[in-house]
Design a protein around this motif. Structure first.
Motif, PDB file in Angstrom:
ATOM      1  N   SER A   2     -11.762 -60.744 -29.578  1.00  0.00           N
ATOM      2  CA  SER A   2     -12.116 -62.080 -29.111  1.00  0.00           C
ATOM      3  C   SER A   2     -11.471 -63.139 -29.996  1.00  0.00           C
ATOM      4  O   SER A   2     -11.060 -62.889 -31.113  1.00  0.00           O
ATOM      5  N   LYS A   5     -13.224 -63.447 -33.428  1.00  0.00           N
ATOM      6  CA  LYS A   5     -12.888 -62.484 -34.471  1.00  0.00           C
ATOM      7  C   LYS A   5     -11.583 -62.873 -35.144  1.00  0.00           C
ATOM      8  O   LYS A   5     -11.426 -62.718 -36.340  1.00  0.00           O
ATOM      9  N   GLU A  29     -18.315 -63.735 -30.886  1.00  0.00           N
ATOM     10  CA  GLU A  29     -18.212 -62.455 -30.211  1.00  0.00           C
ATOM     11  C   GLU A  29     -19.473 -62.214 -29.387  1.00  0.00           C
ATOM     12  O   GLU A  29     -20.486 -62.899 -29.556  1.00  0.00           O
ATOM     13  N   ARG A  30     -19.406 -61.215 -28.494  1.00  0.00           N
ATOM     14  CA  ARG A  30     -20.485 -61.010 -27.522  1.00  0.00           C
ATOM     15  C   ARG A  30     -21.795 -60.651 -28.199  1.00  0.00           C
ATOM     16  O   ARG A  30     -22.866 -61.003 -27.699  1.00  0.00           O
ATOM     17  N   LEU A 300     -16.707 -68.067 -25.931  1.00  0.00           N
ATOM     18  CA  LEU A 300     -16.123 -66.756 -25.668  1.00  0.00           C
ATOM     19  C   LEU A 300     -15.137 -66.843 -24.507  1.00  0.00           C
ATOM     20  O   LEU A 300     -15.325 -67.637 -23.573  1.00  0.00           O
ATOM     21  N   LYS A 303     -13.446 -62.474 -20.565  1.00  0.00           N
ATOM     22  CA  LYS A 303     -13.561 -61.027 -20.739  1.00  0.00           C
ATOM     23  C   LYS A 303     -14.694 -60.683 -21.694  1.00  0.00           C
ATOM     24  O   LYS A 303     -15.485 -59.753 -21.454  1.00  0.00           O
ATOM     25  N   GLU A 304     -14.799 -61.433 -22.777  1.00  0.00           N
ATOM     26  CA  GLU A 304     -15.850 -61.180 -23.767  1.00  0.00           C
ATOM     27  C   GLU A 304     -17.228 -61.512 -23.188  1.00  0.00           C
ATOM     28  O   GLU A 304     -18.211 -60.815 -23.439  1.00  0.00           O
ATOM     29  N   GLN A 305     -17.313 -62.586 -22.410  1.00  0.00           N
ATOM     30  CA  GLN A 305     -18.589 -62.973 -21.806  1.00  0.00           C
ATOM     31  C   GLN A 305     -19.150 -61.887 -20.907  1.00  0.00           C
ATOM     32  O   GLN A 305     -20.367 -61.724 -20.786  1.00  0.00           O
ATOM     33  N   LYS A 307     -18.988 -58.685 -21.225  1.00  0.00           N
ATOM     34  CA  LYS A 307     -19.399 -57.449 -21.898  1.00  0.00           C
ATOM     35  C   LYS A 307     -20.922 -57.355 -21.969  1.00  0.00           C
ATOM     36  O   LYS A 307     -21.634 -58.365 -21.955  1.00  0.00           O
ATOM     37  N   GLU A 312     -22.456 -53.778 -26.987  1.00  0.00           N
ATOM     38  CA  GLU A 312     -21.686 -54.386 -28.079  1.00  0.00           C
ATOM     39  C   GLU A 312     -22.496 -54.404 -29.376  1.00  0.00           C
ATOM     40  O   GLU A 312     -21.950 -54.181 -30.461  1.00  0.00           O
TER      41      GLU A 312
END
Length: 498
Positions: A2, A5, A29-30, A300, A303-305, A307, A312
């Motif tokens: 992400s 990170k 991050e998620r 985020l 794609k990260e949202q 997850k 995670e």
């Protein structure tokens, strides 16, 4: 990876009506990993209703806190920092003057959130921690109450009401009777609340979390985790009415009430009581996630949202504690035949929990063998996971216990087992025994396990092992396979393949 990170630590300063708080996360991050958390009860909005201005002492306390937070930013190393101001600052006549002083300390622009923005972001924070939430989010701050419907993973159009405890105390001159008529009138104007009859209220805010602690203590509830703790609406209303009648001295003697919340607690309880009446809610679900987590979630990438926050979170914990964090995926695939439709069967949610349990299977390996089972269980019970209710948390904890200890009833669980169905207890035992076998068979290493498999008949459980690994099949493997087969109501067998 992400963006968070890559960008390092991320911090938020929340300039609220009652408190000023700094939270620092490991990254955007998620699964938000908290690095630092500090709160000062500044009371910016204490005199706002009567004077239209921020409380003078509150201003100085808030600015002093902000100076310390900026120094902490440098000390901790927080390259990405957001400062957000809410109800008291946006409503005060001198809010702009305060922001100018605050921005001179920060050295950058402060976000001044509108009521609707605050409501939306807080609701998004709740959804980030409880993706399946469907009902009404209520975020009670010192100066306002944000109400937002949530469904299908999205917040709807909400409202912000001037019902924060500090504002009510000021408006009513400390009289609950006067505050009650004001609260009833405010909710009476929100006819749309009746659309949420029978739905949960997702409660955010320190005052309401204190009510949850009292309810936990009354029930002698064994899991002291507030996130997704559920209070039946009738219980919440009863507790609220009792709190309303108690004076400050009586409230201060309740062990589970924060000393800093004593003054505001009866007014927050009053708001909850009247909100339950207005909405006819079914239950109160406590959310540890709110505005700050919403601000993080909005940063985020898509794609990260998307997850799963539980998966995670488990990966993060396993990454810190397990020997081979990637083992979880091997275990998940290897145990799947045990949960096939013609064996145990599982729902999509049960499969998700099995995946989480497989990821967490090795987090207790480094502890003395006599304590591994209870250590793994405690770690799981108390881990800062989101996306999981208390029933699911207990299931994962039982799997962690049986993975290390085999059969038997963990003493430390006490009456916790009564909080989950017998079906979950049985499935936790079977998965725990399967993971125990997996570690023994593979020597806790990667790569070997996928080359073995189960053949499952109506009355038999056969472990098929390639000829190459025949020497790994010894007495302990046979014993643990037999324990698993017995739990499944089958006979065990081992077959050496080609």
């Amino acid at each position: 990876m992400s963006r968070g990170k890559a960008g390092g630590r991320f911090g938020i300063v929340d300039l609220g009506s009652n408190s000023v708080r700094l939270v620092v996360y490991a990254g955007v991050e998620r699964n938000p990993v908290l690095v630092f958390n500090e709160k000062v009860m500044a009371g910016l909005g204490r005199s706002l209703a009567s004077t239209g201005r921020l409380d003078p002492k509150g201003i100085e306390r808030a600015l002093d806190a902000l100076r310390r937070f900026m120094a902490l930013r440098e000390q901790i190393g927080v390259p990405n920092l957001v400062v957000a101001a809410t109800a008291a600052v946006r409503d005060a006549e001198d809010g702009a003057d305060f922001l100018e002083r605050a921005e001179s300390i920060c050295g950058f622009k402060i976000m001044l959130l509108s009521g609707l923005d605050e409501a939306r972001i807080s609701a998004q924070g709740v959804l980030s921690g409880i993706p399946t939430a469907e009902g009404l989010v209520g975020d009670l701050g010192g100066g306002s109450l944000e109400l937002v419907p949530v469904a299908n993973g999205k917040p709807g159009e909400g409202a912000t009401l001037p019902l924060g405890p500090l504002r009510l105390m000021d408006l009513s001159h400390g009289s609950l009777a006067e505050a009650e008529s004001f609260v009833e009138r405010a909710f009476g104007e929100q006819k749309w609340l009746k659309n949420y009859e029978g739905k949960p209220i997702y409660a955010v805010g320190g005052v309401w979390r204190n009510l949850a602690r009292i309810h936990m203590a009354q029930r002698n509830y064994p899991i002291h985790v507030l996130h997704q703790y559920v209070i039946p609406a009738r219980d919440a209303a009863d507790i609220s009415r009792v709190i309303e009648k108690l004076g400050p001295k009586s409230l201060a003697q309740i062990p589970d009430v924060s000393e800093r919340r004593v003054e505001a607690l009866p007014f927050g309880a009053l708001v909850l009581d009247k909100l339950i009446s207005a909405s006819r809610a079914k239950e109160i679900v406590i959310s540890a996630y709110g505005l700050r987590e919403g601000l993080l979630f909005e940063r985020l990438d898509k794609k990260e949202q998307q997850k799963d926050p539980l998966i995670e979170g488990c990966r993060d914990l396993a990454g810190r504690l397990a020997r081979f964090p990637q083992h979880g995926n091997e275990f998940f695939k290897w145990t799947a035949p045990l949960f096939a439709d013609d064996v145990l069967g599982e729902t999509a949610e049960e499969s998700r929990l099995r995946h989480a349990a497989c990821i967490l299977a090795d987090i207790g390996w480094y502890v003395h063998p006599d304590y591994r089972a209870h250590h793994a269980m405690t770690q799981i019970l108390l881990a800062p996971f989101s996306g999981i209710d208390h029933q699911g948390r207990l299931y994962l904890a039982r799997v962690g216990y049986h993975r290390h200890e085999g059969r038997g009833e963990p003493e430390m669980l006490g009456n916790r087992s009564a909080y989950i169905p017998e079906r979950d207890n049985e499935r936790a035992l079977i998965l725990g025994l399967a993971l125990r076998l997996a570690f023994t068979l593979s020597g806790a290493t990667m790569g070997m396990l996928p080359k073995t498999r189960f053949d499952i008949g109506k009355n038999s459980l056969t472990l098929v092992v390639p000829k190459k690994y025949e020497a790994l099949v010894g007495e302990i493997v046979a014993k643990r396979l037999a324990a698993l087969a017995k739990a499944l109501g089958r006979k065990s067998d081992i077959r050496i393949g080609k």
